[in-house]
Structure formats: C-alpha cells, structure tokens
Design an enzyme around this catalytic site. Structure first.
Site, PDB file in Angstrom:
ATOM      1  N   LYS A  60       0.507  -1.539  -0.338  1.00 32.53           N
ATOM      2  CA  LYS A  60      -0.236  -0.197  -0.294  1.00 32.53           C
ATOM      3  C   LYS A  60       1.038   1.200   0.153  1.00 32.53           C
ATOM      4  CE  LYS A  60      -1.466   1.983   3.841  1.00 32.53           C
ATOM      5  NZ  LYS A  60      -2.058   2.235   5.261  1.00 32.53           N
ATOM      6  N   ARG A 104      -9.996   0.193   7.576  1.00 33.04           N
ATOM      7  CA  ARG A 104      -9.804  -0.826   8.195  1.00 33.04           C
ATOM      8  C   ARG A 104      -9.354   0.076   9.622  1.00 33.04           C
ATOM      9  NH1 ARG A 104      -3.960   1.048   8.739  1.00 33.04           N
ATOM     10  NH2 ARG A 104      -2.606   0.865   7.785  1.00 33.04           N
ATOM     11  N   GLN A 132     -11.568  10.076   9.525  1.00 32.29           N
ATOM     12  CA  GLN A 132     -10.868   9.334  10.952  1.00 32.29           C
ATOM     13  C   GLN A 132     -11.454   9.559  11.702  1.00 32.29           C
ATOM     14  OE1 GLN A 132     -10.063   6.047  11.306  1.00 32.29           O
ATOM     15  NE2 GLN A 132      -9.606   6.910   9.081  1.00 32.29           N
ATOM     16  N   GLY A 216      -3.518   8.197  16.090  1.00 29.26           N
ATOM     17  CA  GLY A 216      -2.700   9.899  15.039  1.00 29.26           C
ATOM     18  C   GLY A 216      -1.144   9.715  14.977  1.00 29.26           C
ATOM     19  N   ASP A 218       1.530   8.309  13.673  1.00 30.18           N
ATOM     20  CA  ASP A 218       2.655   7.136  12.750  1.00 30.18           C
ATOM     21  C   ASP A 218       3.888   7.852  12.254  1.00 30.18           C
ATOM     22  OD1 ASP A 218       1.175   9.206  10.874  1.00 30.18           O
ATOM     23  OD2 ASP A 218       0.271   7.053  10.463  1.00 30.18           O
ATOM     24  N   LYS A 222       5.130  12.598  15.591  1.00 24.43           N
ATOM     25  CA  LYS A 222       3.773  12.685  15.934  1.00 24.43           C
ATOM     26  C   LYS A 222       3.140  12.212  17.008  1.00 24.43           C
ATOM     27  CE  LYS A 222       1.749  12.381  11.141  1.00 24.43           C
ATOM     28  NZ  LYS A 222       0.954  11.507  10.226  1.00 24.43           N
TER      29      LYS A 222
END
Length: 307
Positions: A60, A104, A132, A216, A218, A222
């Site tokens: 992906k 997902r 989201q 949030g 990733d 962050k």
C-alpha cells in the site's frame, strides 16, 4: 467501491483476524517506508505484510497532506496493490483514494474498543474533526451502545459540521466542546484522530474506567498523548509493539516497565490475554497502523467487489 464496502461487524472481524495473525503466525511485515514532504506539510507511507497461508498480500501507498483542506482537497489519498503470493502477479489495483485505509483504521479502533473498553461504555469522545474522526465514531457504534458523543477540534466550524453530519447519520446527540479536556473528562471512550506533533491529552484529565484509543501518531514527530498518560494508565495496548515504539505513542515512553507490560491486540484476540480486568481501570490503545491490516482489507475488498 464505496457503495459496497462499509463499516460492518464483518469488517471488524476481518481486521481482528489480522491482529490475531500478527500474534500467531510468522508474518513478514517490513518497517514502514516514509517520505516526508515538509515543504507542503505532507508525507507518503508504504506498508506491506505477507501472512503465511494467504494466497495474496498487499503493498500500500498512502499519502497525508495536511494543508489540503485549505485547498478544498481531502487530507488522505493512496492506493493498494494486491499481489499473488505464489506467482507475484498483480491481482488487483485499488485506486481507492485512501478509503480502504480509512475503513481498516476505523475497524481497528472498533477492535480496540471491543476488547479493552468497558462493555457498558455509553459516552464517546472524539478529538479531531476529519474523515477518520467520522469513521472512528461510526465504528464505535458497531461494538458499543453509545448514548451521546462529544467532539473537539481546533476549528469550531469543522466541529459544528461534524456534529451536524454525525447526528444525521448515526442518530446520536453530539456536543461540540470548548476544550479537549472536557471531551476526556466526560467520556467513557476517547479516540484521538489528529496529526498532532505536541501532546493534546494530559494525564490529569483521566478518570477511572476511561479508555483511550490514540490513532494519530504514525511517525517520529507525532504525539497525541503526554508521556504521563501512559504512566497513569493501568493497561497499555497497541497494534504492534515494535512499530509503536518507533512511530507511535510508545516512542515517547522512557519507562521500561510500561513497555514490557504493553499488550498487543493480537495477544488479546488470538491468545486469550485479558487486558481490562475491572471497570475502574484506565486503558490506552496505541494504533500506528500495520501492513497486516492492509493485506486483510485488500483481500476483503477483492472478495466483496469480485476477483
């Protein structure tokens, strides 16, 4: 594709099985490749996972360009490539503009709530107002009987729009709060859905019985939860410990005891490990998003739409 693929109990089960596979099989899941486009406040991630026994797997590419809303464009985009495990042939290319990732990720939030939050949780709190945030709330309604919702975002206009849309879609009363603190203090389940680089949720806001799903973070820059939140929690869970320590909330944790006792969701879904042991415990789940989830939903999408 959007008409056929919806957030359902079946989809939650598909993602649940992906977590189980991570804990019970020799899944090949390389580290995430990320390209930061700081000039335009953007990032590109490449994720993948091969799950032994599956006849196909996914690679992906997903993007997040966080100034896009100012340009009238969605923040997320991307595509998924489904590959034959035996021959390497391309089975399907999903130019889904990030839809499968959104679904997902929301389903993973539902898995976390199902297994870690209190069963009688009735009040949901959402921090963030993007796509989201919407999907996460919808997913929560699959696994918990919610009675009310609170939402906070940096833009009051976007929060009001969230309220209007979700009240119409879910039939739940939504309250726009003045602060993130109010969301946390007055909710049974809180989901953080932001690309924040500085912690939003503070430890002094936590209360007995609270569950937080932070999805949030990733990337190394962050962070949505202060380090003290993890120290205050009675139970910390995550999708992938290795990945969470590199890119998720656990990256900011310097307490080896917390890290050693963190439970992966797959241990709960596949090995019977119990996370929450009573209704007073404070629990946290850190979701950084795994390639196993991408393989699971790409295969599911291929099945639903038609091979």
């Amino acid at each position: 594709m959007e008409e056929k693929l919806l957030l359902t109990e079946e989809l939650v089960s598909v993602i649940e099985e992906a977590f189980t596979a991570l804990a019970s099989r020799q899944v090949i899941m390389p580290e995430i490749m990320r390209i930061d486009i700081s000039e335009f406040n953007g990032e590109v991630d490449i994720k993948s996972a091969y799950i032994p026994g599956y006849e196909s797997f996914c690679v992906k590419l997903s993007t997040g360009f966080f100034d896009n809303p100012k340009k009238g464009l969605p923040t997320s985009n991307g595509m998924m490539i489904l590959i034959d495990s035996e021959t390497g042939e391309i089975r399907k290319i999903f130019a889904d503009q990030g839809l499968l990732t959104d679904l997902r990720t929301a389903a993973a939030g539902a898995v976390a709530a199902k297994h870690v939050s209190r069963e009688n949780s009735a009040s949901a709190g959402i921090i963030g107002t993007g796509s989201q945030a919407r999907y996460q709330l919808e997913a929560l309604t699959i696994v918990r009987s919610l009675k009310n919702v609170r939402v906070w975002g940096r833009s009051l206009e976007k929060a009001e729009k969230f309220k209007e849309e979700m009240e119409e879609k879910l039939g739940l009363p939504v309250t726009v709060t003045a602060t993130a603190e109010e969301v946390v203090r007055k909710s049974d389940i809180v989901v953080t859905t932001t690309p924040a680089s500085e912690p939003i949720v503070q430890a002094e806001w936590l209360h007995p019985g609270l569950h937080i799903t932070a999805m949030g973070s990733d990337a190394e820059h962050k962070q949505e939860l202060s380090e003290e939140v993890l120290a205050t929690a009675d139970v910390v869970t995550c999708d992938s410990l290795l990945q969470s320590r590199r890119l998720g909330e656990l990256r900011a944790c310097n307490d080896n005891n917390i890290i050693e006792n963190t439970i992966e969701l797959g241990e709960i879904t596949g090995k019977g490990v119990v996370a929450r042991r009573n209704e007073e415990q404070i629990t946290v789940t850190d979701l950084s998003g795994t390639g196993a989830q991408d393989t699971a939903i790409a295969r599911y999408a291929n099945q639903i739409i038609g091979g």
